[in-house]
Write a protein that holds these residues in place. Structure first.
Motif, short mmCIF file in Angstrom:
data_model
loop_
_atom_site.label_atom_id
_atom_site.label_comp_id
_atom_site.label_asym_id
_atom_site.label_seq_id
_atom_site.Cartn_x
_atom_site.Cartn_y
_atom_site.Cartn_z
N GLU A 6 0.83 -1.20 0.00
CA GLU A 6 0.00 0.00 0.00
C GLU A 6 0.86 1.25 0.00
O GLU A 6 1.99 1.24 0.50
N SER A 7 0.30 2.32 -0.54
CA SER A 7 0.95 3.62 -0.51
C SER A 7 -0.11 4.70 -0.63
O SER A 7 -1.28 4.41 -0.90
N THR A 109 -1.00 1.51 5.05
CA THR A 109 -0.55 2.89 4.85
C THR A 109 -1.33 3.77 5.83
O THR A 109 -2.54 3.64 5.97
#
Length: 115
Positions: A6-7, A109
């Protein structure tokens, strides 16, 4: 080996928007239902949204007005667009899929919303 990364999280002001991304590898992505979960401090991890390989979407009832899930089967990514962020959206957002009977999670994230 299944991997989800994730980001897109960060520190934002209330009312702003964010688009989270989850990059998947190790699976035939277009065949997989993908999910976004979140964990708010002091609460259990909760399902936010789900999208099937063909693009059918479902949302948690309390969140459907401000959250949009989407996917790109070419780039093996699933996205979560969050509009009008609120301080109570602060938490860690995770993507998840299932493969061969096992759940696979990313590392998450973090989203922090300031009032």
């Amino acid at each position: 080996q299944v991997r989800l990364v994730e980001s897109g999280g960060g520190f934002v002001q209330a009312g702003e928007s964010l688009k989270l991304s989850c990059a998947a590898s190790g699976i035939n992505f277009k065949l997989h239902t993908m999910n976004w979960y979140r964990q708010i401090p002091g609460s259990q991890r909760e399902l936010v949204a789900t999208i099937t390989g063909s693009g059918m979407k479902n949302y948690a009832d309390s969140l459907k007005d401000r959250f949009t899930i989407s996917r790109d089967n070419v780039w093996s990514r699933v996205y979560l667009q969050i509009y009008n962020l609120k301080p109570e959206d602060t938490g860690v957002y995770y993507c998840k899929t299932n493969w061969k009977g096992g759940d696979y999670w990313g590392q998450g994230t973090r989203v922090t919303v300031s009032s």
